[in-house]
Design an enzyme around this catalytic site. Structure first.
Site, PDB file in Angstrom:
ATOM      1  N   HIS A   1       0.835  -1.209   0.000  1.00 18.59           N
ATOM      2  CA  HIS A   1       0.000   0.000   0.000  1.00 18.59           C
ATOM      3  C   HIS A   1       0.867   1.255   0.000  1.00 18.59           C
ATOM      4  CE1 HIS A   1       0.998  -0.580   4.265  1.00 18.59           C
ATOM      5  NE2 HIS A   1       0.735   0.713   4.454  1.00 18.59           N
TER       6      HIS A   1
ATOM      7  N   ARG B   1       4.600   4.829  14.696  1.00 13.75           N
ATOM      8  CA  ARG B   1       4.618   5.529  13.400  1.00 13.75           C
ATOM      9  C   ARG B   1       3.948   6.897  13.503  1.00 13.75           C
ATOM     10  NH1 ARG B   1       0.663   6.083  10.134  1.00 13.75           N
ATOM     11  NH2 ARG B   1       1.353   5.417   8.079  1.00 13.75           N
TER      12      ARG B   1
ATOM     13  N   HIS C   1       4.667   0.216   0.124  1.00 11.17           N
ATOM     14  CA  HIS C   1       5.408  -0.621   1.066  1.00 11.17           C
ATOM     15  C   HIS C   1       4.519  -1.732   1.610  1.00 11.17           C
ATOM     16  CE1 HIS C   1       3.538   2.634   3.359  1.00 11.17           C
ATOM     17  NE2 HIS C   1       3.437   1.785   4.363  1.00 11.17           N
TER      18      HIS C   1
ATOM     19  N   ASP D   1       0.315   4.990   1.932  1.00  7.94           N
ATOM     20  CA  ASP D   1      -0.500   5.309   3.107  1.00  7.94           C
ATOM     21  C   ASP D   1      -1.753   6.143   2.785  1.00  7.94           C
ATOM     22  OD1 ASP D   1       1.123   3.886   4.818  1.00  7.94           O
ATOM     23  OD2 ASP D   1       2.490   5.570   5.133  1.00  7.94           O
TER      24      ASP D   1
HETATM   25  O1  LIG Z   1       5.045  -2.142  10.089  1.00  3.41           O
HETATM   26  C1  LIG Z   1       5.657  -1.888   9.067  1.00  3.41           C
HETATM   27  O2  LIG Z   1       6.768  -2.300   8.810  1.00  3.41           O
HETATM   28  C2  LIG Z   1       4.990  -1.043   8.008  1.00  3.41           C
HETATM   29  C3  LIG Z   1       3.987  -0.117   8.575  1.00  3.41           C
HETATM   30  C4  LIG Z   1       3.089   0.457   7.561  1.00  3.41           C
HETATM   31  O3  LIG Z   1       2.753  -0.150   6.573  1.00  3.41           O
HETATM   32  C5  LIG Z   1       2.603   1.794   7.770  1.00  3.41           C
HETATM   33  O4  LIG Z   1       2.983   2.416   8.747  1.00  3.41           O
HETATM   34  O5  LIG Z   1       1.818   2.269   6.914  1.00  3.41           O
END
Ligand SMILES: O=C(O)CCC(=O)C(=O)O
Length: 275
Positions: free
Chosen positions: A94, A263, A249, A96
């Site tokens: 995806h 995050r 990602h 974000d």
């Molecule tokens: O947990 C991860 O490595 C990726 C996290 C993720 O996809 C995001 O924060 O949008």
């Protein structure tokens, strides 16, 4: 500050920054330039507090509260928590929150707890993927838009047996949706990138559904080819910043043990624009 590329198309390791104090303006400019050049920056041993994490995000733009990830709670809603212990993971390719009008321009992910093996994250360069398309496919996609929606997540959870049909119906009724160019131009570098992803993109506007499904399937297979991908093996304290305007990602599922990430994501100032 040293910037060492990790693959020919995206990713660089940034070393030589002192994380015990806020970055100086020159250092931040250096990080920003490296992000534009490499799309994904890996910084080892950062160990930022949640407050420092948000403060760094704020220096890049407007820090959002994520649409659906859990967060650190009252006063710290802008730090989302991806914790394998409560089943939160992002294990589909995806970019974000592309169902928003102004999806995040960048995300800052900080590893808190990492399993002994597995749990890697991969990023792909949607700029390199676009560049590698044939001239006729580029012409076909030129000017096209695609619909993105949040309820795709509910559909996937329903299919996996984690959401009732009733709750799926509610999620579809309350869906957050937005149409964006299929090929966007980076507002800072001018570079064109594919801007569709298997998690949120529903269809290509104005083409028959079978054609839309087939073209999107082809684009996703093409864009996730290993020649466009950097795969990161995490250590605790790693801090990764990526540019959502030219990447997708995925967090690789299937690991054993505990994985916990903090995050922060920074909204774009404008809507994605076609080149
Ligand atoms: O947990 C991860 O490595 C990726 C996290 C993720 O996809 C995001 O924060 O949008």
């Amino acid at each position: 500050m040293d910037v060492v590329p990790l693959t020919p198309v995206l990713g660089a390791e940034v070393a030589g920054l002192d994380w015990s104090r806020p970055l100086g303006d020159d250092e931040l400019d250096g990080v920003h330039k490296a992000l534009l050049d490499h799309h994904v920056l890996v910084m080892r041993g950062a160990r930022l507090t949640p407050e420092e994490h948000v403060a760094l995000g704020e220096r890049l733009g407007e820090v959002e509260v994520h649409a659906f990830f859990p967060n650190l709670g009252p006063g710290q809603e802008r730090v989302s928590v991806l914790d394998s212990a409560d089943g939160t993971q992002a294990s589909m390719w995806h970019t974000d929150e592309t169902f928003l009008e102004r999806p995040p321009m960048g995300t800052l992910l900080h590893a808190q707890v990492i399993p002994p093996f597995g749990g890697d994250t991969c990023w792909t360069s949607m700029a390199a993927a676009y560049e590698a398309l044939s001239p006729s496919m580029k012409r076909y996609l030129d000017g096209m838009t695609a619909e993105h929606g949040l309820s795709r997540i509910a559909e996937m959870r329903h299919r996996a047996g984690h959401l009732s049909q009733e709750d799926l119906g509610k999620a579809i009724a309350e869906d957050r949706r937005c149409s964006h160019p299929v090929v966007r131009q980076h507002p800072e570098t001018g570079v064109r990138s594919l801007f569709v992803n298997p998690t949120y993109t529903r269809w290509l506007d104005g083409v028959p559904m079978d054609e839309s499904d087939a073209v999107l399937r082809m684009l996703f297979a093409h864009a996730t080819h290993e020649r466009f991908v950097y795969r990161h093996r995490w250590s605790e304290g790693d801090f990764v910043i990526w540019d959502n305007r030219c990447t997708m990602h995925i967090a690789l599922a299937g690991f054993e043990g505990h994985r916990r990430m903090h995050r922060v994501s920074v909204l774009d100032a404008e809507r994605p624009a076609a080149g």
